[in-house]
Scaffold this motif. Sequence first.
Motif, PDB file in Angstrom:
ATOM      1  N   GLU A   1      12.176   4.183   6.594  1.00  0.00           N
ATOM      2  CA  GLU A   1      12.879   3.351   7.577  1.00  0.00           C
ATOM      3  C   GLU A   1      11.901   2.486   8.360  1.00  0.00           C
ATOM      4  O   GLU A   1      12.127   1.293   8.553  1.00  0.00           O
ATOM      5  CB  GLU A   1      13.671   4.241   8.547  1.00  0.00           C
ATOM      6  CG  GLU A   1      14.877   4.911   7.927  1.00  0.00           C
ATOM      7  CD  GLU A   1      16.079   3.996   7.855  1.00  0.00           C
ATOM      8  OE1 GLU A   1      16.010   2.874   8.400  1.00  0.00           O
ATOM      9  OE2 GLU A   1      17.089   4.391   7.240  1.00  0.00           O
ATOM     10  N   PHE A   2      10.786   3.079   8.787  1.00  0.00           N
ATOM     11  CA  PHE A   2       9.803   2.316   9.559  1.00  0.00           C
ATOM     12  C   PHE A   2       9.157   1.233   8.714  1.00  0.00           C
ATOM     13  O   PHE A   2       9.051   0.076   9.140  1.00  0.00           O
ATOM     14  CB  PHE A   2       8.728   3.264  10.104  1.00  0.00           C
ATOM     15  CG  PHE A   2       7.603   2.540  10.794  1.00  0.00           C
ATOM     16  CD1 PHE A   2       7.773   2.015  12.067  1.00  0.00           C
ATOM     17  CD2 PHE A   2       6.370   2.366  10.165  1.00  0.00           C
ATOM     18  CE1 PHE A   2       6.739   1.328  12.697  1.00  0.00           C
ATOM     19  CE2 PHE A   2       5.339   1.685  10.793  1.00  0.00           C
ATOM     20  CZ  PHE A   2       5.529   1.161  12.064  1.00  0.00           C
ATOM     21  N   VAL A   3       8.725   1.591   7.511  1.00  0.00           N
ATOM     22  CA  VAL A   3       8.040   0.622   6.655  1.00  0.00           C
ATOM     23  C   VAL A   3       8.965  -0.531   6.283  1.00  0.00           C
ATOM     24  O   VAL A   3       8.575  -1.709   6.334  1.00  0.00           O
ATOM     25  CB  VAL A   3       7.495   1.319   5.388  1.00  0.00           C
ATOM     26  CG1 VAL A   3       6.969   0.289   4.390  1.00  0.00           C
ATOM     27  CG2 VAL A   3       6.392   2.303   5.747  1.00  0.00           C
ATOM     28  N   VAL A   4      10.204  -0.191   5.928  1.00  0.00           N
ATOM     29  CA  VAL A   4      11.140  -1.226   5.470  1.00  0.00           C
ATOM     30  C   VAL A   4      11.643  -2.060   6.647  1.00  0.00           C
ATOM     31  O   VAL A   4      11.544  -3.296   6.647  1.00  0.00           O
ATOM     32  CB  VAL A   4      12.314  -0.585   4.708  1.00  0.00           C
ATOM     33  CG1 VAL A   4      13.410  -1.626   4.445  1.00  0.00           C
ATOM     34  CG2 VAL A   4      11.836  -0.002   3.390  1.00  0.00           C
ATOM     35  N   GLN A   5      12.177  -1.396   7.651  1.00  0.00           N
ATOM     36  CA  GLN A   5      12.846  -2.114   8.730  1.00  0.00           C
ATOM     37  C   GLN A   5      11.888  -2.859   9.652  1.00  0.00           C
ATOM     38  O   GLN A   5      12.197  -3.951  10.129  1.00  0.00           O
ATOM     39  CB  GLN A   5      13.693  -1.136   9.567  1.00  0.00           C
ATOM     40  CG  GLN A   5      14.777  -0.427   8.786  1.00  0.00           C
ATOM     41  CD  GLN A   5      15.933  -1.344   8.416  1.00  0.00           C
ATOM     42  OE1 GLN A   5      16.017  -2.478   8.894  1.00  0.00           O
ATOM     43  NE2 GLN A   5      16.817  -0.874   7.555  1.00  0.00           N
TER      44      GLN A   5
ATOM     45  N   GLY B   1      -4.819  -8.025  -7.792  1.00  0.00           N
ATOM     46  CA  GLY B   1      -5.439  -6.747  -7.449  1.00  0.00           C
ATOM     47  C   GLY B   1      -5.416  -6.511  -5.953  1.00  0.00           C
ATOM     48  O   GLY B   1      -4.415  -6.765  -5.268  1.00  0.00           O
ATOM     49  N   GLU B   2      -6.531  -6.021  -5.426  1.00  0.00           N
ATOM     50  CA  GLU B   2      -6.605  -5.726  -3.996  1.00  0.00           C
ATOM     51  C   GLU B   2      -6.767  -6.985  -3.150  1.00  0.00           C
ATOM     52  O   GLU B   2      -6.598  -6.935  -1.935  1.00  0.00           O
ATOM     53  CB  GLU B   2      -7.771  -4.773  -3.724  1.00  0.00           C
ATOM     54  CG  GLU B   2      -7.610  -3.398  -4.382  1.00  0.00           C
ATOM     55  CD  GLU B   2      -8.760  -2.471  -4.043  1.00  0.00           C
ATOM     56  OE1 GLU B   2      -9.699  -2.932  -3.351  1.00  0.00           O
ATOM     57  OE2 GLU B   2      -8.725  -1.298  -4.464  1.00  0.00           O
TER      58      GLU B   2
ATOM     59  N   ASP C   1       0.815  -1.208   0.000  1.00  0.00           N
ATOM     60  CA  ASP C   1       0.000   0.000   0.000  1.00  0.00           C
ATOM     61  C   ASP C   1       0.852   1.263   0.000  1.00  0.00           C
ATOM     62  O   ASP C   1       0.391   2.332  -0.426  1.00  0.00           O
ATOM     63  CB  ASP C   1      -0.923   0.009   1.230  1.00  0.00           C
ATOM     64  CG  ASP C   1      -1.939  -1.115   1.181  1.00  0.00           C
ATOM     65  OD1 ASP C   1      -2.282  -1.550   0.067  1.00  0.00           O
ATOM     66  OD2 ASP C   1      -2.378  -1.569   2.251  1.00  0.00           O
ATOM     67  N   PHE C   2       2.074   1.172   0.500  1.00  0.00           N
ATOM     68  CA  PHE C   2       3.013   2.292   0.471  1.00  0.00           C
ATOM     69  C   PHE C   2       4.189   1.884  -0.406  1.00  0.00           C
ATOM     70  O   PHE C   2       5.199   1.393   0.066  1.00  0.00           O
ATOM     71  CB  PHE C   2       3.484   2.636   1.882  1.00  0.00           C
ATOM     72  CG  PHE C   2       4.389   3.831   1.957  1.00  0.00           C
ATOM     73  CD1 PHE C   2       3.864   5.121   1.908  1.00  0.00           C
ATOM     74  CD2 PHE C   2       5.753   3.669   2.070  1.00  0.00           C
ATOM     75  CE1 PHE C   2       4.703   6.220   1.975  1.00  0.00           C
ATOM     76  CE2 PHE C   2       6.603   4.760   2.135  1.00  0.00           C
ATOM     77  CZ  PHE C   2       6.072   6.045   2.086  1.00  0.00           C
ATOM     78  N   PRO C   3       4.052   2.054  -1.739  1.00  0.00           N
ATOM     79  CA  PRO C   3       5.106   1.568  -2.640  1.00  0.00           C
ATOM     80  C   PRO C   3       6.402   2.348  -2.490  1.00  0.00           C
ATOM     81  O   PRO C   3       6.392   3.561  -2.263  1.00  0.00           O
ATOM     82  CB  PRO C   3       4.498   1.765  -4.035  1.00  0.00           C
ATOM     83  CG  PRO C   3       3.470   2.826  -3.856  1.00  0.00           C
ATOM     84  CD  PRO C   3       2.938   2.687  -2.471  1.00  0.00           C
ATOM     85  N   ILE C   4       7.495   1.630  -2.626  1.00  0.00           N
ATOM     86  CA  ILE C   4       8.827   2.232  -2.545  1.00  0.00           C
ATOM     87  C   ILE C   4       9.638   1.722  -3.728  1.00  0.00           C
ATOM     88  O   ILE C   4       9.671   0.516  -3.990  1.00  0.00           O
ATOM     89  CB  ILE C   4       9.539   1.857  -1.222  1.00  0.00           C
ATOM     90  CG1 ILE C   4       8.681   2.241  -0.018  1.00  0.00           C
ATOM     91  CG2 ILE C   4      10.895   2.542  -1.127  1.00  0.00           C
ATOM     92  CD1 ILE C   4       9.270   1.783   1.313  1.00  0.00           C
TER      93      ILE C   4
END
Length: 337
Positions: free
Chosen positions: A57-61, A306-307, A36-39
Motif C-alpha cells: 500500500e505504501f509503495v504503490v499509493q 540495468g541499474e 527496487d521493490f518489484p510487485i
Amino acid sequence: MPGGLSVRVEPRGLGVALGLLLVTLAAGVVLIGSGDFPIAPADVVATLLGDGTAVQEFVVQELRLPRVLVAILVGAGLGLGGAVFQSLTRNPLGSPDMIGFGQGATVGALTVIVLFDGDATAVAGGAVVGGLLTGAAVYLLAWKRGVHGFRLVLVGIGVAAMLTAVIHYLITKANLVDATRATVWMTGSLEGRDWTQFWPLLAVSCALVPVVLAYGRPLRMLEMGDDAAYALGVKVERTRVALTASAVLLVSVATAAAGPITFVALSAPQVARRLTRSPGPNLATSMLTGAALLLVADWTATNAFGERQLPVGVVTGVVGGVYLLWLLVTERKAGRI
C-alpha cells in the motif's frame, strides 16, 4: 431531429482509442510494479483495489501511483496540445517543441531557478508563465489580418531560436548548484513526482480538456482553410484563440510538472492519425497516444539500462529525433517541404 445532438462514431477510431486505453492501463500497472521493490501486476491491481499488504500500500499509493498518474496526464496534455497546433498550422512540424512554447516554459522555469532561487512550486509557476507569455508573443507576432499556419510556424521557429539563446545565457550566468539544478530540470524527468504535482495538473486538465474536445468539429473545419471554415459558420479567430490559449496552457502545465519532455507533442498526433487512418485532428486518440508513449518511455528509461536509470526526457529525445528525421524525409518525398 431539429435541435438534436448528432454524434458520428468511426468504428476504427473507437477501436484504436479503446486499444490505446488498454495499453495505457497495462503500462501503468507494469510501471507501478517495477523498481527496487518489484510487485507482480496482479498484486498491483489488488493493492489498487485495497487488498494489498501495508508495505505494498505504501509503495504503490505513496511512491509509484502519483508518478504514473502524472506521466499519464503529462503525456495526454502534450499529445492533445500537439494535435491542436498541428491542426491549426496544417503542418506536422507545427508542434510546441518546434514553435517555441516548450522553450518559453523552460526560460520561465530557469529564470526562477537562476535569478530568484525559487522552490519547486515557484519553478512550476515560472514555467507556466513563461509558456503563456511565449504563446501570446508568437500569436501576436504572427498576426496579419488573422493568423495563418505557415506564418505561425515560421515565427515560432524564430522565437524558439531566440529563447534557446536565452536558456544558454541563463545557464552560463548561474552558479554551479543552480546550473546543475537547471540542467536536471531541463532534461525532463518524472523522478520524485508525487501528489503535489498531480492535483494541480488534474485540475487544469479537467478544466481544459473538455474545452479542447468541444472545439473538435470547428478545428476539423479549420483544417480546410479559413474561407471554407467561415462558409461553414465557424467563428475562425475566436476558435483559433480559444484553442491556442487552451493548448498553450496544457503544454505549459505539463512542462511545469515534469520538465520539457520533448517530441511527445510532435509524434503522438502523427502516430494517432496513422493508427486511425482518419483525417482531422484525432484529439482523443492523440491524447491517449501521448499518455501511452510517455508511460512506455518511462518504463524504458527506468528498466532497460540495468541499474542506471535515465530521465524519461532522454528516451523521448532519442526516439523523437529519429522520428523527426523520418518525418522530414517523408514530407520532402511528398513535396510538402
